[in-house]
Design a protein around this motif. Structure first.
Motif, mmCIF file in Angstrom:
data_model
loop_
_atom_site.group_PDB
_atom_site.id
_atom_site.type_symbol
_atom_site.label_atom_id
_atom_site.label_comp_id
_atom_site.label_asym_id
_atom_site.label_seq_id
_atom_site.Cartn_x
_atom_site.Cartn_y
_atom_site.Cartn_z
ATOM 1 N N ARG A 81 0.842 -1.202 0.000
ATOM 2 C CA ARG A 81 0.000 0.000 0.000
ATOM 3 C C ARG A 81 0.875 1.249 0.000
ATOM 4 O O ARG A 81 0.607 2.207 -0.724
ATOM 5 C CB ARG A 81 -0.933 -0.024 1.203
ATOM 6 C CG ARG A 81 -1.862 1.152 1.234
ATOM 7 C CD ARG A 81 -2.830 1.064 2.389
ATOM 8 N NE ARG A 81 -3.684 2.230 2.353
ATOM 9 C CZ ARG A 81 -4.975 2.197 2.521
ATOM 10 N NH1 ARG A 81 -5.578 1.070 2.750
ATOM 11 N NH2 ARG A 81 -5.686 3.298 2.483
ATOM 12 N N ARG A 82 1.936 1.233 0.789
ATOM 13 C CA ARG A 82 2.836 2.377 0.858
ATOM 14 C C ARG A 82 3.516 2.613 -0.494
ATOM 15 O O ARG A 82 3.634 3.750 -0.954
ATOM 16 C CB ARG A 82 3.880 2.155 1.961
ATOM 17 C CG ARG A 82 4.832 3.293 2.139
ATOM 18 C CD ARG A 82 4.147 4.517 2.709
ATOM 19 N NE ARG A 82 5.110 5.598 2.874
ATOM 20 C CZ ARG A 82 4.837 6.860 2.659
ATOM 21 N NH1 ARG A 82 3.630 7.231 2.314
ATOM 22 N NH2 ARG A 82 5.756 7.775 2.812
ATOM 23 N N PHE A 101 4.116 5.750 -5.436
ATOM 24 C CA PHE A 101 4.055 5.770 -6.899
ATOM 25 C C PHE A 101 3.026 6.803 -7.368
ATOM 26 O O PHE A 101 3.294 7.587 -8.281
ATOM 27 C CB PHE A 101 3.708 4.372 -7.420
ATOM 28 C CG PHE A 101 3.670 4.284 -8.910
ATOM 29 C CD1 PHE A 101 4.827 4.405 -9.663
ATOM 30 C CD2 PHE A 101 2.471 4.065 -9.569
ATOM 31 C CE1 PHE A 101 4.793 4.319 -11.045
ATOM 32 C CE2 PHE A 101 2.430 3.981 -10.956
ATOM 33 C CZ PHE A 101 3.594 4.111 -11.691
ATOM 34 N N THR A 102 1.850 6.810 -6.744
ATOM 35 C CA THR A 102 0.803 7.777 -7.089
ATOM 36 C C THR A 102 1.287 9.203 -6.842
ATOM 37 O O THR A 102 1.077 10.096 -7.663
ATOM 38 C CB THR A 102 -0.476 7.496 -6.279
ATOM 39 O OG1 THR A 102 -0.882 6.157 -6.544
ATOM 40 C CG2 THR A 102 -1.597 8.442 -6.643
ATOM 41 N N TRP A 103 1.958 9.416 -5.716
ATOM 42 C CA TRP A 103 2.501 10.738 -5.386
ATOM 43 C C TRP A 103 3.503 11.181 -6.448
ATOM 44 O O TRP A 103 3.475 12.321 -6.907
ATOM 45 C CB TRP A 103 3.147 10.695 -3.998
ATOM 46 C CG TRP A 103 3.742 11.994 -3.568
ATOM 47 C CD1 TRP A 103 3.089 13.044 -2.984
ATOM 48 C CD2 TRP A 103 5.114 12.394 -3.689
ATOM 49 N NE1 TRP A 103 3.973 14.072 -2.738
ATOM 50 C CE2 TRP A 103 5.219 13.697 -3.167
ATOM 51 C CE3 TRP A 103 6.252 11.775 -4.196
ATOM 52 C CZ2 TRP A 103 6.423 14.388 -3.128
ATOM 53 C CZ3 TRP A 103 7.451 12.472 -4.160
ATOM 54 C CH2 TRP A 103 7.528 13.766 -3.631
ATOM 55 N N LEU A 104 4.406 10.265 -6.852
ATOM 56 C CA LEU A 104 5.391 10.589 -7.887
ATOM 57 C C LEU A 104 4.713 10.960 -9.209
ATOM 58 O O LEU A 104 5.113 11.926 -9.864
ATOM 59 C CB LEU A 104 6.347 9.415 -8.105
ATOM 60 C CG LEU A 104 7.387 9.195 -7.026
ATOM 61 C CD1 LEU A 104 8.098 7.858 -7.233
ATOM 62 C CD2 LEU A 104 8.385 10.337 -6.990
ATOM 63 N N ASN A 153 4.951 14.562 -10.964
ATOM 64 C CA ASN A 153 5.514 14.618 -12.306
ATOM 65 C C ASN A 153 4.577 15.375 -13.239
ATOM 66 O O ASN A 153 5.004 16.213 -14.030
ATOM 67 C CB ASN A 153 5.796 13.205 -12.829
ATOM 68 C CG ASN A 153 6.573 13.219 -14.124
ATOM 69 O OD1 ASN A 153 7.405 14.084 -14.347
ATOM 70 N ND2 ASN A 153 6.279 12.262 -14.977
ATOM 71 N N LYS A 154 3.271 15.083 -13.130
ATOM 72 C CA LYS A 154 2.286 15.800 -13.970
ATOM 73 C C LYS A 154 2.291 17.278 -13.649
ATOM 74 O O LYS A 154 2.248 18.118 -14.531
ATOM 75 C CB LYS A 154 0.890 15.214 -13.749
ATOM 76 C CG LYS A 154 0.694 13.870 -14.382
ATOM 77 C CD LYS A 154 -0.692 13.341 -14.073
ATOM 78 C CE LYS A 154 -0.840 11.885 -14.506
ATOM 79 N NZ LYS A 154 -2.092 11.321 -14.046
#
Length: 138
Positions: free
Chosen positions: A116-117, A122-125, A129-130
């Protein structure tokens, strides 16, 4: 306000993935329940998510053949609390209302917390990035 969620299977309250390691059980199926027996969320990469037979809003009506309620579902799902052990869930499907028996294998609680972490990082990155690629407003 800060929202706390409780993973009924492992007895862990989480603020995202902070505090990983303070688990009451050794295993989990990787889900959050609402209203006692209704699947609210499944942890990506967790046993319930990976089985692909159970969906959000499905209701768990039996665990290993024993009818469950909000009062007893936690202890029934913990069962032997041995990583790799199986549990049979009888689920009333939200879509159509039919009953389905699903065999799910318990995962180490720490392993699912780690997954989960990683997903959150990954979602945060991706989000950052976007944001970095978006042009500045003039």
């Amino acid at each position: 306000g800060e929202v706390l969620k409780k993973d009924v299977i492992s007895g862990v309250s989480t603020k995202s993935a902070e505090g990983a390691g303070n688990f009451k059980t050794k295993t989990t199926l990787g889900m959050l329940l609402k209203d006692g027996t209704t699947v609210d969320e499944m942890v990506i990469g967790g046993p319930l998510s990976n089985c692909k037979k159970i969906a959000r809003l499905d209701e768990i009506v039996k665990v290993d053949g024993v009818p469950v309620t909000a009062a007893n579902i936690g202890s029934k799902m913990i069962g032997s609390d041995v990583p790799g052990s199986a549990v049979i869930l009888t689920v009333r499907k939200h879509q159509g209302g039919g009953l389905l028996e699903v065999r799910v294998v318990r995962m180490r609680t720490q392993e699912i917390a780690d997954r989960r972490r990683l997903f959150e990082l990954f979602t945060w990155l991706l989000d950052n990035n976007k944001a970095a690629k978006e042009p500045e407003p003039e």
